[in-house]
Motif scaffolding. Structure first.
Motif, PDB file in Angstrom:
ATOM      1  N   GLN A   1      47.684  38.921  37.497  1.00  0.00           N
ATOM      2  CA  GLN A   1      47.339  39.442  38.818  1.00  0.00           C
ATOM      3  C   GLN A   1      47.091  40.939  38.784  1.00  0.00           C
ATOM      4  O   GLN A   1      46.248  41.457  39.528  1.00  0.00           O
ATOM      5  CB  GLN A   1      48.469  39.119  39.808  1.00  0.00           C
ATOM      6  CG  GLN A   1      48.142  39.416  41.262  1.00  0.00           C
ATOM      7  CD  GLN A   1      46.978  38.585  41.775  1.00  0.00           C
ATOM      8  OE1 GLN A   1      46.753  37.471  41.300  1.00  0.00           O
ATOM      9  NE2 GLN A   1      46.260  39.109  42.744  1.00  0.00           N
TER      10      GLN A   1
ATOM     11  N   GLU B   1      43.775  42.595  40.451  1.00  0.00           N
ATOM     12  CA  GLU B   1      43.837  43.595  41.522  1.00  0.00           C
ATOM     13  C   GLU B   1      43.191  44.905  41.094  1.00  0.00           C
ATOM     14  O   GLU B   1      42.522  45.575  41.894  1.00  0.00           O
ATOM     15  CB  GLU B   1      45.288  43.823  41.941  1.00  0.00           C
ATOM     16  CG  GLU B   1      45.898  42.595  42.640  1.00  0.00           C
ATOM     17  CD  GLU B   1      47.371  42.774  42.953  1.00  0.00           C
ATOM     18  OE1 GLU B   1      47.937  43.833  42.570  1.00  0.00           O
ATOM     19  OE2 GLU B   1      47.961  41.858  43.567  1.00  0.00           O
TER      20      GLU B   1
ATOM     21  N   GLN C   1      39.485  44.470  41.305  1.00  0.00           N
ATOM     22  CA  GLN C   1      39.043  44.521  42.703  1.00  0.00           C
ATOM     23  C   GLN C   1      38.934  45.964  43.177  1.00  0.00           C
ATOM     24  O   GLN C   1      37.998  46.322  43.907  1.00  0.00           O
ATOM     25  CB  GLN C   1      40.007  43.730  43.584  1.00  0.00           C
ATOM     26  CG  GLN C   1      39.918  42.219  43.361  1.00  0.00           C
ATOM     27  CD  GLN C   1      41.001  41.456  44.096  1.00  0.00           C
ATOM     28  OE1 GLN C   1      42.006  42.027  44.533  1.00  0.00           O
ATOM     29  NE2 GLN C   1      40.823  40.142  44.221  1.00  0.00           N
TER      30      GLN C   1
ATOM     31  N   ASN D   1      26.440  36.570  40.524  1.00  0.00           N
ATOM     32  CA  ASN D   1      27.013  35.888  41.691  1.00  0.00           C
ATOM     33  C   ASN D   1      25.888  35.204  42.456  1.00  0.00           C
ATOM     34  O   ASN D   1      24.748  35.675  42.469  1.00  0.00           O
ATOM     35  CB  ASN D   1      27.772  36.886  42.554  1.00  0.00           C
ATOM     36  CG  ASN D   1      26.867  37.758  43.396  1.00  0.00           C
ATOM     37  OD1 ASN D   1      26.657  37.500  44.580  1.00  0.00           O
ATOM     38  ND2 ASN D   1      26.306  38.816  42.787  1.00  0.00           N
TER      39      ASN D   1
ATOM     40  N   VAL E   1      32.383  29.241  46.086  1.00  0.00           N
ATOM     41  CA  VAL E   1      33.297  29.810  45.102  1.00  0.00           C
ATOM     42  C   VAL E   1      33.979  28.666  44.352  1.00  0.00           C
ATOM     43  O   VAL E   1      34.385  27.661  44.949  1.00  0.00           O
ATOM     44  CB  VAL E   1      34.343  30.705  45.797  1.00  0.00           C
ATOM     45  CG1 VAL E   1      35.446  31.094  44.822  1.00  0.00           C
ATOM     46  CG2 VAL E   1      33.695  31.950  46.364  1.00  0.00           C
TER      47      VAL E   1
ATOM     48  N   GLY F   1      40.356  27.347  37.870  1.00  0.00           N
ATOM     49  CA  GLY F   1      39.742  27.722  39.136  1.00  0.00           C
ATOM     50  C   GLY F   1      38.299  27.279  39.275  1.00  0.00           C
ATOM     51  O   GLY F   1      37.765  27.265  40.392  1.00  0.00           O
TER      52      GLY F   1
ATOM     53  N   GLY G   1      32.530  31.765  50.281  1.00  0.00           N
ATOM     54  CA  GLY G   1      33.887  31.396  50.634  1.00  0.00           C
ATOM     55  C   GLY G   1      33.897  30.595  51.924  1.00  0.00           C
ATOM     56  O   GLY G   1      32.955  29.861  52.236  1.00  0.00           O
TER      57      GLY G   1
ATOM     58  N   ASN H   1      31.908  39.072  46.959  1.00  0.00           N
ATOM     59  CA  ASN H   1      33.141  38.352  47.293  1.00  0.00           C
ATOM     60  C   ASN H   1      34.158  38.570  46.175  1.00  0.00           C
ATOM     61  O   ASN H   1      33.991  38.072  45.062  1.00  0.00           O
ATOM     62  CB  ASN H   1      32.828  36.865  47.469  1.00  0.00           C
ATOM     63  CG  ASN H   1      34.036  36.062  47.913  1.00  0.00           C
ATOM     64  OD1 ASN H   1      35.163  36.553  47.918  1.00  0.00           O
ATOM     65  ND2 ASN H   1      33.811  34.814  48.282  1.00  0.00           N
ATOM     66  N   ASP H   2      35.246  39.297  46.475  1.00  0.00           N
ATOM     67  CA  ASP H   2      36.237  39.615  45.448  1.00  0.00           C
ATOM     68  C   ASP H   2      36.970  38.392  44.910  1.00  0.00           C
ATOM     69  O   ASP H   2      37.608  38.465  43.847  1.00  0.00           O
ATOM     70  CB  ASP H   2      37.250  40.619  45.996  1.00  0.00           C
ATOM     71  CG  ASP H   2      36.680  42.029  46.075  1.00  0.00           C
ATOM     72  OD1 ASP H   2      35.642  42.289  45.447  1.00  0.00           O
ATOM     73  OD2 ASP H   2      37.280  42.875  46.778  1.00  0.00           O
ATOM     74  N   ASP H   3      36.882  37.254  45.613  1.00  0.00           N
ATOM     75  CA  ASP H   3      37.507  36.038  45.095  1.00  0.00           C
ATOM     76  C   ASP H   3      36.836  35.561  43.804  1.00  0.00           C
ATOM     77  O   ASP H   3      37.404  34.737  43.081  1.00  0.00           O
ATOM     78  CB  ASP H   3      37.437  34.918  46.141  1.00  0.00           C
ATOM     79  CG  ASP H   3      38.341  35.172  47.332  1.00  0.00           C
ATOM     80  OD1 ASP H   3      39.243  36.028  47.232  1.00  0.00           O
ATOM     81  OD2 ASP H   3      38.147  34.511  48.378  1.00  0.00           O
TER      82      ASP H   3
END
Length: 385
Positions: A6, A10, A13, A160, A166, A314, A349, A364-366
């Protein structure tokens, strides 16, 4: 494959939003390149700057083995942003409207993770390419000896993709995106009084016929199995309401999914320009501005990329051999010079993403952990210990 920590997600991001606030146009990405180089050096990578003016290649070696390259584009677009969030562009008239800020952050995150874990044997070149938008930074990097200075067995890139959810990926064993060429047509007649057209040669009437005729080029002169688009997007003629002008200017774009179709369309368009205006006493000329070639994936590398995505946490679905897009991408130059593959990473998303090149678009940061995950999976599966 382990999940991406994580902390790295982060951090990536934050990098992404920082790049978004400070966009730079192609071959002017000096501040962006400086930040990228400093980060890569802090990861312990061997960093080479100034390739194609503002491009960077960073090398991570871990024992003897194969070599692959991963590429991200770093330039922005001349668009005035219409978003209202905290990381809005602070450079008027410029914005990251295509997600290159996200692509860059993803590749930086992958570089950091791989430099810390080293669960591979071989070499990875992290390629940060300038000027993807129209200026052909990929072509410049190849011309300046990218693959001679940094030999590799394969090269990969991502983009992207709004319109795809996503968690989904698309890759094909063949064309992913079209070639792109611009054309500029000049029709020259004989100007005169609008009340006496018989004394002149009207390029506007000839232009109207040419515009309609060019619409039949795809539908009647190519096989239905060939894929191409011709769009006329500019028309300029005349100054006074009562004057038949001497000249008319037309401009447009040609997109094709094979080099054979591309060359055939060049030939046909020139044939139409030279012949259609003749009965009106008008002469036609065309000037080409040749752009990007077809983004053509190599089958073996597309299959490798497919497998890597399928083994990425994911990623829920991998679309294989999907329909290509008629948009263009200068990663095509790298694929002409080296085996490789290019894939789309779904961007929608809960709320669908704004389209690419839209003033309300935001990456989209996801996607960041998924993009990093695919790159890590690809490296660890391609360069096995």
């Amino acid at each position: 494959m382990a999940l991406i920590p994580q902390q790295i997600i982060e951090q990536a991001q934050r990098w992404r939003r920082d790049f978004h606030t400070r966009p730079e146009l192609g071959l002017q990405e000096h501040a962006t390149a400086k930040i990228i180089a400093e980060l890569l050096q802090s990861f312990g990578l061997e960093v080479h700057s100034g390739i194609a003016q503002t491009g960077i290649v960073a090398t991570l070696r871990n024992g003897e083995g194969p070599t692959i390259g991963l590429r991200a584009d770093i330039d922005a677009l001349p668009i005035s942003e219409l978003n209202d969030f905290a990381h809005i562009s602070c450079h008027p008239g410029l914005m990251h409207a295509c997600g290159h800020d996200g692509h860059t952050a993803i590749l930086l995150g992958a570089a950091r993770y791989l430099s810390e874990t080293r669960h591979f044997r071989g070499t990875v070149h992290f390629i940060f390419q300038p000027a993807e938008e129209n200026a052909g930074g990929g072509r410049l990097m190849v011309q300046e000896g990218l693959f001679e200075r940094f030999p590799m067995q394969a090269v990969y890139a991502l983009h992207n993709w709004p319109g795809m959810p996503v968690g989904e990926v698309a890759v094909s064993q063949g064309p992913m995106m079209a070639s792109q060429d611009n054309f500029y047509i000049t029709l020259t007649g004989k100007g005169g009084h609008a009340a006496m057209p018989e004394l002149g040669a009207d390029p506007i009437v000839a232009g109207a016929q040419l515009i309609l005729a060019l619409q039949t080029l795809i539908s009647r002169r190519l096989s239905p199995l060939e894929q191409a688009v011709i769009s006329l997007t500019q028309l300029q003629a005349g100054e006074a309401i009562n004057v038949i002008p001497e000249t008319l200017q037309l401009a447009g774009t040609l997109r094709c999914l094979s080099n054979q179709t591309r060359q055939r369309c060049w030939q046909l368009l020139e044939e139409y320009v030279n012949s259609v205006p003749v009965p009106y006493g008008v002469k036609g000329e065309v000037r080409w501005e040749l752009g990007y070639p077809v983004t053509q994936n190599h089958p073996e590398q597309a299959e490798i990329l497919r497998s890597a995505a399928e083994h990425t946490p994911g990623i829920r679905q991998v679309h294989f051999n999907n329909a290509p897009s008629m948009a263009a991408e200068d990663f095509a130059y790298l694929l002409e010079a080296c085996p490789g593959a290019y894939f789309w990473l779904g961007a929608d998303g809960a709320t669908p993403s704004a389209s690419l090149h839209n003033p309300r678009y935001d990456f989209n940061d996801d996607l960041i952990p998924l993009g990093i995950g695919v790159w890590v999976s690809l490296v660890e599966r391609s360069l096995k210990l």
